[in-house]
Scaffold this motif. Structure first.
Motif, PDB file in Angstrom:
ATOM      1  N   ALA A   1      46.056  47.465  33.289  1.00 52.93           N
ATOM      2  CA  ALA A   1      44.787  47.502  34.021  1.00 52.93           C
ATOM      3  C   ALA A   1      44.911  48.343  35.286  1.00 52.93           C
ATOM      4  CB  ALA A   1      44.344  46.086  34.376  1.00 52.93           C
TER       5      ALA A   1
ATOM      6  N   VAL B   1      31.659  48.942  40.961  1.00 54.89           N
ATOM      7  CA  VAL B   1      31.769  47.962  42.039  1.00 54.89           C
ATOM      8  C   VAL B   1      30.662  48.200  43.065  1.00 54.89           C
ATOM      9  CG1 VAL B   1      33.195  47.183  43.963  1.00 54.89           C
ATOM     10  CG2 VAL B   1      34.253  47.618  41.737  1.00 54.89           C
TER      11      VAL B   1
ATOM     12  N   ASP C   1      34.850  50.640  37.513  1.00 56.94           N
ATOM     13  CA  ASP C   1      35.491  51.533  38.480  1.00 56.94           C
ATOM     14  C   ASP C   1      34.759  51.404  39.811  1.00 56.94           C
ATOM     15  OD1 ASP C   1      33.185  53.016  38.330  1.00 56.94           O
ATOM     16  OD2 ASP C   1      34.095  54.778  37.414  1.00 56.94           O
ATOM     17  N   SER C   2      35.129  52.233  40.781  1.00 55.33           N
ATOM     18  CA  SER C   2      34.558  52.077  42.117  1.00 55.33           C
ATOM     19  C   SER C   2      33.040  52.282  42.111  1.00 55.33           C
ATOM     20  CB  SER C   2      35.230  53.041  43.096  1.00 55.33           C
ATOM     21  OG  SER C   2      35.146  54.374  42.635  1.00 55.33           O
TER      22      SER C   2
ATOM     23  N   ASP D   1      40.487  40.315  33.063  1.00 59.06           N
ATOM     24  CA  ASP D   1      41.294  41.511  32.853  1.00 59.06           C
ATOM     25  C   ASP D   1      41.101  42.573  33.957  1.00 59.06           C
ATOM     26  OD1 ASP D   1      42.182  40.219  30.588  1.00 59.06           O
ATOM     27  OD2 ASP D   1      40.721  41.168  29.276  1.00 59.06           O
ATOM     28  N   GLN D   2      40.858  43.838  33.554  1.00 59.42           N
ATOM     29  CA  GLN D   2      40.816  44.916  34.550  1.00 59.42           C
ATOM     30  C   GLN D   2      39.742  44.698  35.618  1.00 59.42           C
ATOM     31  OE1 GLN D   2      38.375  47.445  34.895  1.00 59.42           O
ATOM     32  NE2 GLN D   2      39.448  48.939  36.180  1.00 59.42           N
TER      33      GLN D   2
ATOM     34  N   VAL E   1      28.019  45.538  44.637  1.00 56.00           N
ATOM     35  CA  VAL E   1      27.980  45.284  46.087  1.00 56.00           C
ATOM     36  C   VAL E   1      26.562  45.523  46.617  1.00 56.00           C
ATOM     37  CG1 VAL E   1      28.776  46.097  48.335  1.00 56.00           C
ATOM     38  CG2 VAL E   1      30.419  45.746  46.486  1.00 56.00           C
TER      39      VAL E   1
ATOM     40  N   ARG F   1      39.903  41.469  42.762  1.00 53.48           N
ATOM     41  CA  ARG F   1      40.934  40.860  43.608  1.00 53.48           C
ATOM     42  C   ARG F   1      41.502  41.889  44.576  1.00 53.48           C
ATOM     43  NH1 ARG F   1      43.924  37.349  38.938  1.00 53.48           N
ATOM     44  NH2 ARG F   1      42.698  35.445  39.169  1.00 53.48           N
ATOM     45  N   LEU F   2      41.754  43.079  44.053  1.00 56.73           N
ATOM     46  CA  LEU F   2      42.302  44.144  44.900  1.00 56.73           C
ATOM     47  C   LEU F   2      41.367  44.450  46.071  1.00 56.73           C
ATOM     48  CD1 LEU F   2      44.317  46.539  45.341  1.00 56.73           C
ATOM     49  CD2 LEU F   2      42.802  47.886  43.880  1.00 56.73           C
ATOM     50  N   LEU F   3      40.081  44.466  45.801  1.00 56.95           N
ATOM     51  CA  LEU F   3      39.095  44.800  46.842  1.00 56.95           C
ATOM     52  C   LEU F   3      38.633  43.551  47.605  1.00 56.95           C
ATOM     53  CD1 LEU F   3      36.989  47.425  44.858  1.00 56.95           C
ATOM     54  CD2 LEU F   3      38.756  47.847  46.577  1.00 56.95           C
ATOM     55  N   ARG F   4      39.297  42.455  47.329  1.00 56.56           N
ATOM     56  CA  ARG F   4      39.010  41.166  47.988  1.00 56.56           C
ATOM     57  C   ARG F   4      37.559  40.761  47.808  1.00 56.56           C
ATOM     58  NH1 ARG F   4      41.184  42.696  53.638  1.00 56.56           N
ATOM     59  NH2 ARG F   4      43.050  43.851  53.040  1.00 56.56           N
ATOM     60  N   MET F   5      37.016  41.087  46.657  1.00 59.05           N
ATOM     61  CA  MET F   5      35.627  40.730  46.392  1.00 59.05           C
ATOM     62  C   MET F   5      35.525  39.467  45.549  1.00 59.05           C
ATOM     63  SD  MET F   5      33.959  44.466  45.922  1.00 59.05           S
ATOM     64  CE  MET F   5      33.859  45.537  47.367  1.00 59.05           C
TER      65      MET F   5
ATOM     66  N   GLU G   1      40.060  56.434  38.558  1.00 59.79           N
ATOM     67  CA  GLU G   1      39.513  56.814  39.867  1.00 59.79           C
ATOM     68  C   GLU G   1      39.852  58.264  40.220  1.00 59.79           C
ATOM     69  OE1 GLU G   1      37.403  55.125  41.515  1.00 59.79           O
ATOM     70  OE2 GLU G   1      37.588  53.180  40.536  1.00 59.79           O
TER      71      GLU G   1
ATOM     72  N   VAL H   1      33.959  36.954  47.780  1.00 60.56           N
ATOM     73  CA  VAL H   1      32.565  37.298  48.090  1.00 60.56           C
ATOM     74  C   VAL H   1      31.637  36.908  46.937  1.00 60.56           C
ATOM     75  CG1 VAL H   1      30.964  39.200  48.536  1.00 60.56           C
ATOM     76  CG2 VAL H   1      33.246  39.206  49.576  1.00 60.56           C
TER      77      VAL H   1
ATOM     78  N   ALA I   1      41.045  42.201  38.101  1.00 56.10           N
ATOM     79  CA  ALA I   1      42.116  42.783  38.928  1.00 56.10           C
ATOM     80  C   ALA I   1      41.524  43.644  40.044  1.00 56.10           C
ATOM     81  CB  ALA I   1      43.069  43.609  38.050  1.00 56.10           C
ATOM     82  N   ILE I   2      40.483  44.402  39.730  1.00 61.95           N
ATOM     83  CA  ILE I   2      39.847  45.253  40.746  1.00 61.95           C
ATOM     84  C   ILE I   2      39.140  44.414  41.809  1.00 61.95           C
ATOM     85  CG2 ILE I   2      37.949  46.899  41.118  1.00 61.95           C
ATOM     86  CD1 ILE I   2      40.460  48.199  40.073  1.00 61.95           C
TER      87      ILE I   2
END
Lengths: 101, 161
Positions: free
Chosen positions: B52, A60, A56-57, A84-85, A64, A91-95, B60, A98, A88-89
């Motif tokens: 997912a 992440v 989760d955030s 998996d999840q 970071v 990719r969503l956060l464009r990490m 969240e 990085v 997906a996260i």
């Protein structure tokens, strides 16, 4: 779901494998390991997330922090095995770029 | 349209996060298997990331309620609970979350500057990005509604993952 982690260090790199769930509950455990890696001034770190099922955030944020602190020391952090999840996260956060996923 | 409703009430503590996530994931699997459809219809062909993404969004919001809903002593009032209602239908999975914590202005939450690699402020952004609609009505009680549509279509292009 708990988090499990293991560390190994060779002459050329330090590997941190994280499995289970890296989240608001478990992130503090990994933050301790991040502090160790930074204090040891590790220059090349591989984070192996092949066993990670959920992030989760908060999770992440720990990764970071590791990335930023090691980069500040002139080192590098790459993430391998994300799926998996967690993938997906990232990719969503464009990490994904990085972390060289 | 057939609809099934799952109701779950948990204490407003992070220790119950796993229960919420597992219930959400199980609901996704039921929708995927076509549990709410007539037997003459094929199971839904959801996007690869459907489960997912919904799990991420619910996770969240749960974190947000528990962590930001604490009072000045760092604890919530005794007996504080968070209610979940998962509505499974042929068309979508809707999760309604009700909590009794402090209300806030969701529109004032800025989008994170992803290029600067933020270490916080990503929760609401993740939740918003992972569902088709995120509605928040300040209370008390506060009411969140997350809608994830289950289009009977082929997988989304991977470029949108």
């Amino acid at each position: 779901m708990p988090v499990e982690f293991s560390r190994s260090t060779t002459e050329e790199k330090a590997t941190l494998a994280i499995a289970g769930s890296l989240d608001a509950i478990t992130a503090p455990e990994i933050r301790v390991v991040v502090d160790e890696l930074v204090n040891e001034k590790q220059k090349k770190i591989v984070v192996d997330l092949a066993g990670l099922d959920l992030i989760d955030s908060s999770g992440v944020a720990v990764l970071v922090a590791l990335y930023k602190r090691i980069r500040a020391l002139g080192g590098s952090v790459i993430v391998v095995g994300a799926r998996d999840q967690p993938l997906a996260i990232f990719r969503l956060l464009r990490m994904d770029r990085v972390f060289s996923i | 349209m057939a609809e099934a409703v799952i109701k779950l009430t948990v204490p407003g503590e992070l220790a119950y996060r796993d229960v919420v996530i597992r219930t959400t994931a199980a609901a996704c699997r039921l929708v995927r298997a076509g549990a709410t459809q007539s037997s003459t219809l094929a199971p839904l062909d959801l996007s690869d990331d459907f489960d997912a993404e919904l799990v991420s969004a619910v996770s969240e919001i749960f974190n947000n309620i528990v962590i930001h809903g604490q009072d000045e002593t760092g604890t919530r009032g005794a007996g504080s609970v968070i209610e979940f209602e998962l509505r499974l239908s042929d068309l979508e999975l809707e999760v309604v979350i009700t909590d009794t914590g402090p209300a806030f202005d969701i529109d004032s939450v800025p989008s994170p500057e992803l290029e600067s690699l933020p270490e916080g402020g990503m929760g609401i952004h993740i939740a918003r990005s992972c569902v088709d609609a995120l509605d928040y009505t300040p209370g008390p009680p506060n009411r969140w509604r997350l809608t994830k549509r289950a289009a009977r279509v082929a997988h989304r292009p991977s470029t949108q993952a």
